[in-house]
Design a protein around this motif. Structure first.
Motif, PDB file in Angstrom:
ATOM      1  N   CYS A  75      15.501   5.879   5.200  1.00 17.24           N
ATOM      2  CA  CYS A  75      14.272   6.358   5.836  1.00 17.24           C
ATOM      3  C   CYS A  75      14.614   7.375   6.912  1.00 17.24           C
ATOM      4  O   CYS A  75      15.545   7.180   7.702  1.00 17.24           O
ATOM      5  CB  CYS A  75      13.508   5.193   6.454  1.00 17.24           C
ATOM      6  N   ALA A  76      13.848   8.461   6.954  1.00 23.80           N
ATOM      7  CA  ALA A  76      13.988   9.483   7.993  1.00 23.80           C
ATOM      8  C   ALA A  76      12.672   9.636   8.746  1.00 23.80           C
ATOM      9  O   ALA A  76      11.601   9.265   8.259  1.00 23.80           O
ATOM     10  CB  ALA A  76      14.390  10.823   7.384  1.00 23.80           C
ATOM     11  N   HIS A  77      12.771  10.179   9.924  1.00 26.10           N
ATOM     12  CA  HIS A  77      11.597  10.514  10.745  1.00 26.10           C
ATOM     13  C   HIS A  77      11.315  12.002  10.564  1.00 26.10           C
ATOM     14  O   HIS A  77      12.161  12.834  10.857  1.00 26.10           O
ATOM     15  CB  HIS A  77      11.907  10.194  12.216  1.00 26.10           C
ATOM     16  N   LEU A  85       9.715   8.159   4.575  1.00 24.51           N
ATOM     17  CA  LEU A  85       9.481   9.022   5.734  1.00 24.51           C
ATOM     18  C   LEU A  85       8.518   8.378   6.711  1.00 24.51           C
ATOM     19  O   LEU A  85       7.443   7.903   6.318  1.00 24.51           O
ATOM     20  CB  LEU A  85       8.903  10.368   5.289  1.00 24.51           C
ATOM     21  N   ILE A  86       8.900   8.385   7.984  1.00 23.55           N
ATOM     22  CA  ILE A  86       7.980   8.084   9.079  1.00 23.55           C
ATOM     23  C   ILE A  86       7.454   9.436   9.549  1.00 23.55           C
ATOM     24  O   ILE A  86       8.236  10.320   9.914  1.00 23.55           O
ATOM     25  CB  ILE A  86       8.692   7.377  10.242  1.00 23.55           C
ATOM     26  N   ILE A  87       6.152   9.621   9.538  1.00 29.16           N
ATOM     27  CA  ILE A  87       5.584  10.927   9.875  1.00 29.16           C
ATOM     28  C   ILE A  87       4.842  10.854  11.201  1.00 29.16           C
ATOM     29  O   ILE A  87       4.022   9.968  11.435  1.00 29.16           O
ATOM     30  CB  ILE A  87       4.674  11.435   8.746  1.00 29.16           C
ATOM     31  N   THR A  88       5.178  11.829  12.077  1.00 27.99           N
ATOM     32  CA  THR A  88       4.533  11.976  13.372  1.00 27.99           C
ATOM     33  C   THR A  88       4.184  13.452  13.554  1.00 27.99           C
ATOM     34  O   THR A  88       4.603  14.295  12.765  1.00 27.99           O
ATOM     35  CB  THR A  88       5.470  11.549  14.521  1.00 27.99           C
ATOM     36  N   GLY A  89       3.431  13.768  14.616  1.00 27.12           N
ATOM     37  CA  GLY A  89       3.265  15.168  14.964  1.00 27.12           C
ATOM     38  C   GLY A  89       1.835  15.662  15.002  1.00 27.12           C
ATOM     39  O   GLY A  89       0.883  14.903  15.151  1.00 27.12           O
ATOM     40  N   ALA A  90       1.703  16.978  14.850  1.00 25.50           N
ATOM     41  CA  ALA A  90       0.410  17.666  15.011  1.00 25.50           C
ATOM     42  C   ALA A  90       0.188  18.645  13.855  1.00 25.50           C
ATOM     43  O   ALA A  90       1.146  19.182  13.319  1.00 25.50           O
ATOM     44  CB  ALA A  90       0.410  18.436  16.333  1.00 25.50           C
ATOM     45  N   ARG A 141       8.164   7.308   0.037  1.00 26.38           N
ATOM     46  CA  ARG A 141       7.369   6.308   0.746  1.00 26.38           C
ATOM     47  C   ARG A 141       6.944   6.946   2.066  1.00 26.38           C
ATOM     48  O   ARG A 141       7.773   7.504   2.793  1.00 26.38           O
ATOM     49  CB  ARG A 141       8.203   5.053   1.001  1.00 26.38           C
ATOM     50  N   VAL A 142       5.665   6.863   2.401  1.00 36.07           N
ATOM     51  CA  VAL A 142       5.130   7.534   3.591  1.00 36.07           C
ATOM     52  C   VAL A 142       4.560   6.497   4.545  1.00 36.07           C
ATOM     53  O   VAL A 142       3.689   5.705   4.173  1.00 36.07           O
ATOM     54  CB  VAL A 142       4.037   8.550   3.210  1.00 36.07           C
ATOM     55  N   VAL A 143       5.056   6.524   5.782  1.00 40.08           N
ATOM     56  CA  VAL A 143       4.547   5.664   6.844  1.00 40.08           C
ATOM     57  C   VAL A 143       4.090   6.562   7.985  1.00 40.08           C
ATOM     58  O   VAL A 143       4.895   7.309   8.558  1.00 40.08           O
ATOM     59  CB  VAL A 143       5.619   4.675   7.343  1.00 40.08           C
ATOM     60  N   ILE A 144       2.813   6.531   8.297  1.00 39.50           N
ATOM     61  CA  ILE A 144       2.272   7.351   9.378  1.00 39.50           C
ATOM     62  C   ILE A 144       2.213   6.523  10.655  1.00 39.50           C
ATOM     63  O   ILE A 144       1.624   5.434  10.676  1.00 39.50           O
ATOM     64  CB  ILE A 144       0.865   7.860   9.035  1.00 39.50           C
ATOM     65  N   ALA A 145       2.826   7.049  11.708  1.00 37.64           N
ATOM     66  CA  ALA A 145       2.758   6.409  13.026  1.00 37.64           C
ATOM     67  C   ALA A 145       1.434   6.819  13.672  1.00 37.64           C
ATOM     68  O   ALA A 145       1.296   7.930  14.175  1.00 37.64           O
ATOM     69  CB  ALA A 145       3.940   6.827  13.888  1.00 37.64           C
ATOM     70  N   THR A 146       0.463   5.934  13.657  1.00 38.32           N
ATOM     71  CA  THR A 146      -0.900   6.312  14.044  1.00 38.32           C
ATOM     72  C   THR A 146      -1.037   6.690  15.512  1.00 38.32           C
ATOM     73  O   THR A 146      -1.933   7.456  15.871  1.00 38.32           O
ATOM     74  CB  THR A 146      -1.887   5.173  13.730  1.00 38.32           C
TER      75      THR A 146
END
Length: 200
Positions: free
Chosen positions: A13-15, A132-137, A156-161
């Motif tokens: 897993c990557a960020h 993937l852990i997804i963050t950002g704008a 696999r997609v995990v969004i950090a809300t």
């Protein structure tokens, strides 16, 4: 009970942090006011595994005439946000994230999606990344394009809300509803603390 529906996140897993740049953090025409609020959360995730963090940067056109199709009209509207018009340094990552590079990696893009250029996929696959852990704008623009492109490629997609932001509360909330209600088999959503507890 696991915070994530499909279990822990492994070394594969990557960020993937989307466009946390001065361009949006500072008082520009593209200012995203609550980027400042989510930045400490993004920092915590990036600092947890900087060697497994990839930052994207949105690079505007030099000038409107350099763009094609609707992008030309876009930059005619946002002429002050072209590289010719912007002060130096605005396309850079915000300082607290820039200091993580290296070991973190930066991938530049000219459009909303980071997947148009094969460089991102090549970097991730080369490292054996499948999640993937997804963050950002912004939640409803570049983050959306990033999420859907990742889904299309089978990640696999995990969004950090609590680590994504938008200049529009209404569409931010609408996108979180969409991710949860329409992409439940391919997109997981959780807060950063829960994600970090699950990231091995």
């Amino acid at each position: 009970m696991e915070a994530l529906r499909y279990g822990p996140l492994a070394a594969s897993c990557a960020h993937l942090c989307v466009d946390m740049q001065n361009l949006f953090a500072q008082e520009t025409e593209w200012h995203t006011p609550w980027m400042e609020r989510v930045l400490p959360v993004v920092e915590r995730i990036a600092q947890a595994r900087p060697e497994r963090t990839v930052f994207t940067r949105f690079i505007p056109a030099e000038r409107p005439d350099d763009a094609t199709g609707t992008w030309r009209r876009y930059y005619e509207r946002w002429r002050n946000m072209t590289l010719d018009a912007l002060p130096a340094g605005l396309v850079a990552l915000v300082p607290s994230l820039l200091r993580l590079v290296p070991p973190a990696t930066v991938i530049d893009k000219r459009v909303y999606s980071p997947w148009i250029d094969p460089a991102l996929d090549r970097v991730l696959r080369g490292r054996g990344i499948d999640s993937l852990i997804i963050t950002g704008a912004e939640t409803d623009v570049c983050v959306l394009a990033t999420v859907l492109g990742a889904v299309d490629r089978g990640y696999r997609v995990v969004i950090a809300t609590d680590a994504i932001c938008s200049s529009s509360d209404q569409t931010h909330d609408a996108l979180l509803t969409l991710y949860r209600s329409r992409y439940g088999q391919q997109v997981e959503t959780a807060e950063a603390d829960d994600i970090l507890r699950c990231w091995r």
